[in-house]
Motif scaffolding. Sequence first.
Motif, short mmCIF file in Angstrom:
data_model
loop_
_atom_site.label_atom_id
_atom_site.label_comp_id
_atom_site.label_asym_id
_atom_site.label_seq_id
_atom_site.Cartn_x
_atom_site.Cartn_y
_atom_site.Cartn_z
N ASP A 1 0.77 -1.15 -0.08
CA ASP A 1 0.09 0.12 0.05
C ASP A 1 0.89 1.21 -0.09
OD1 ASP A 1 -2.50 -1.06 -0.21
OD2 ASP A 1 -2.81 -1.39 1.73
N TYR B 1 0.88 -8.21 12.24
CA TYR B 1 0.38 -7.38 11.26
C TYR B 1 -0.99 -7.13 11.21
CZ TYR B 1 -0.38 -5.00 6.70
OH TYR B 1 -1.03 -4.27 5.76
N ASP C 1 -5.04 -12.69 -2.18
CA ASP C 1 -3.65 -12.31 -1.44
C ASP C 1 -2.91 -11.68 -2.53
OD1 ASP C 1 -2.93 -14.50 -2.91
OD2 ASP C 1 -2.57 -15.46 -0.93
N ASN D 1 -7.28 -5.65 -3.28
CA ASN D 1 -5.78 -5.93 -2.95
C ASN D 1 -5.22 -5.53 -1.73
OD1 ASN D 1 -5.48 -8.07 -4.55
ND2 ASN D 1 -4.24 -6.89 -6.32
N SER D 2 -5.74 -4.36 -1.21
CA SER D 2 -5.11 -3.54 -0.18
C SER D 2 -5.13 -4.36 1.27
CB SER D 2 -5.77 -2.23 -0.05
OG SER D 2 -5.22 -1.60 1.43
N PRO D 3 -4.01 -4.91 1.87
CA PRO D 3 -3.96 -5.43 3.21
C PRO D 3 -4.54 -4.51 4.00
CG PRO D 3 -1.86 -5.81 1.90
CD PRO D 3 -2.57 -4.80 1.17
N LEU D 4 -4.27 -3.20 3.85
CA LEU D 4 -4.77 -2.59 5.04
C LEU D 4 -6.60 -2.27 4.91
CD1 LEU D 4 -1.99 0.64 4.79
CD2 LEU D 4 -2.50 -1.04 6.76
N VAL D 5 -6.86 -2.26 3.86
CA VAL D 5 -8.47 -2.34 3.56
C VAL D 5 -8.81 -3.80 4.11
CG1 VAL D 5 -10.30 -2.33 2.29
CG2 VAL D 5 -8.55 -0.87 1.70
N THR E 1 -7.44 -5.91 6.33
CA THR E 1 -7.45 -5.99 7.69
C THR E 1 -8.43 -5.00 8.40
OG1 THR E 1 -5.39 -4.34 7.70
CG2 THR E 1 -4.90 -6.71 7.84
N PHE F 1 -8.68 -9.82 5.55
CA PHE F 1 -7.35 -10.69 5.98
C PHE F 1 -7.22 -10.93 7.50
CE2 PHE F 1 -3.19 -9.51 3.67
CZ PHE F 1 -2.92 -10.67 3.73
#
Lengths: 446, 446
Positions: free
Chosen positions: A266, A437, B264, B347-351, B353, B433
């Motif tokens: 990101d 994380y 992922d 794809n955003s891991p921040l979104v 999570t 996630f």
Amino acid sequence: MIDHPAIASAAPAPLRDQGAPAAPAGPAPSSPLEGGGVTSAKGFRAAGVHAGFRKNPERFDLALVVADEPCACAAVFTKNVFCSAPVSVSREYLGAAAGEPAYGTARAVVVNSGNANAATGERGLETARTSARLTAEVVGCAQEEVMVASTGVIGEHLSLEPFEAGLPVAHAALSAAGGADAARAIMTTDTRPKEAAVSFDGSDIGYPGCIFTVGGMAKGSGMIMPNMATMISVITTDAPVLSDVLHHALTEAVNNSFNKVTVDSDTSTNDSCFLFANGAAAPAGVQSFAPGSPALAAFQQALNAVCQNLARQMAADGEGATRLVTVNVTGAANQADADAAARAVANSPLVKTAVYGHDANWGRVAMAIGKSGAVFRQEEAAIDILGLPVCRKGLTVPFDEDEALRRFEAPEIIIDVDLGAGDAGSTMWTCDFSHDYVTINGDYRS
Amino acid sequence: MIDHPAIASAAPAPLRDQGAPAAPAGPAPSSPLEGGGVTSAKGFRAAGVHAGFRKNPERFDLALVVADEPCACAAVFTKNVFCSAPVSVSREYLGAAAGEPAYGTARAVVVNSGNANAATGERGLETARTSARLTAEVVGCAQEEVMVASTGVIGEHLSLEPFEAGLPVAHAALSAAGGADAARAIMTTDTRPKEAAVSFDGSDIGYPGCIFTVGGMAKGSGMIMPNMATMISVITTDAPVLSDVLHHALTEAVNNSFNKVTVDSDTSTNDSCFLFANGAAAPAGVQSFAPGSPALAAFQQALNAVCQNLARQMAADGEGATRLVTVNVTGAANQADADAAARAVANSPLVKTAVYGHDANWGRVAMAIGKSGAVFRQEEAAIDILGLPVCRKGLTVPFDEDEALRRFEAPEIIIDVDLGAGDAGSTMWTCDFSHDYVTINGDYRS
């Protein structure tokens, strides 16, 4: 477990001596300064204080870095369309539109943590400008000579009260030993401050008797991905470099350091990297480092070293990270392929969870380079994990799994890939992907 | 917590009625078949058995799907350079080089789970060909009429013994009710089998008295990303469609279903999607569905429905997933921008999570669209989360956080984004996630 018959008696040689650096060797005129940071260069003072952006009074949240005199300044910023207000305002003060090279003259930079002042519209821009004015008042300079940066939660309005309360305190606390406090004040989910500095001797490069220093601080952690990162960095130098030359040098250094770090693919709204050069280590009136000169080459090398050091600290301190992961790709057909392959490995959640699980699962590395778009033949690919050859000519190589587990105890996990398709190479830094994380980012606002 | 003064009395209207589908409404001639799958269409039988690829004797690991007669077959495969041996061999049997459209005549498909037969070189290709020969022997067809697929760990040699032992058992177990067992046999880290089927009436489209069926199975889970996924899907239909037309229809369906799923951002070495059409629901000698005909349009709609149903099941069952996440982007300047923005959010891991943490953190959605490369102005962007307006004109909209938490209890989390830059739109499916994603992928081989 990989089902292999026996450890081959003649195992292939590793792709690279694990003790050697990935980059080609060259002259190394700069020396690291133990404990150095943003105030290591002459003529810069800094402070970090608690101003009230955060509720916890123990936590610094306002950093101020001030040059004794107005000096050359260059900056690079995020390319995110949702860029923050301070990014817009800093660009504006350097007279640069979005996408244009940003450089000019500046005197100070003020950074708050706890609130990103992003997605805050016209009111956010006004807040950023007012924070610059308040800083200018305590420093005694023009408002446009103040660079501004913010980091924290997006989409909330930033209060001006902490600036009003904290700036006089920070100004009073400014010192040539204040770099460490400033580095702490810009932290968000960082678990430790990030500082680095190097010096180099001017004697052999046309500046006899001069010792030049480049030093800086950075914050990173999540949302770290090329172009750029939730990454704020302030770097200072007492070398004499004009602002346009400085911008060129900064761009090159950032491309080979911060832009080669990825934590979670990101990209932040707030990424900013500022570089100040005041020439204070050279006699007054001396010529600035000229393009193409050995002096500028030495400066570039020192700046690269500081940026790479900070970049590696950022990767190692990625959210929830337990390991620094360094991905070296060689044998690519061209630079773009090398970068794409290295980035695909470094961004792969499957590779990153495998590292967390201490699993030399090279199939996931193969998957990542295979999807990267880089041109190569799988029959030519070779992969080492932690110096252990695990794949040659696209096929599995028997390896000692106990030895692999032992090597995974190292703080830095090195993955070497040779695509066998050319001479280009690239290095990316990342971290492993842990339960923490998810915890950190699932609970960030609560 | 977002610091907002009060809930605005006149909150903006949601971007979209949450009850309405994201896709434009159209004729819906097909009806879902409850409990349907790969054997719902006439003339196909299937079985799933434990053959010994896995140690656990309770776990099916070999699926066999057989058409009563040779029939049209189309397939699409991963674009990963490190493609698996069965991908190469299936392409070879359809007479297609890598990247060429793959279609022709086939009779059966055999799928094993537990070992991907990827990165296994010439020996892996031989194993895949031999598994096709062994299948052809029990089915009674040509070796080249057998499609092969494998899923599991990469880089280990695949044993032939389980094929030798299991294929006669699977062949004996073939039945028109065997789709469910086959769907179980192809699972890896999937937590549940994935099946879907629909039927449509031929009366109004030139095939009076005929009821056509499209049904299939899929496996997904990790490594799911456009082009394509650790994704294997087998779809059958008793509609009469020639193989080249079938390939065109399959490509369109896959682009709007499996290629719109991301778990992922990793792409598998083994992705394969096979579509068989035998025409068994139409009288012998009848004309095949012609390009441009209402019949082919109805077939395409049914195929899209099956593929989207399977794709949504794959996303909802992503590794460690607790929620299906649907990202709808509208107002993009063009299709590429719409896809890029939707993909960046998905794809955003921040979104992802944040969804796991039940956090309506729209700043992360803004960050993702901002970095996507899509052209828009942040002052025009609007975001809803679960039908709650949270961002208008790039600015935060006060919302009821308790109501948001209540809505996060839904099994499907819908994120709507309007870029305000045009008329193009795109939908992507993903999952949240969680800690379990890390556990599953950190411990996969151990």
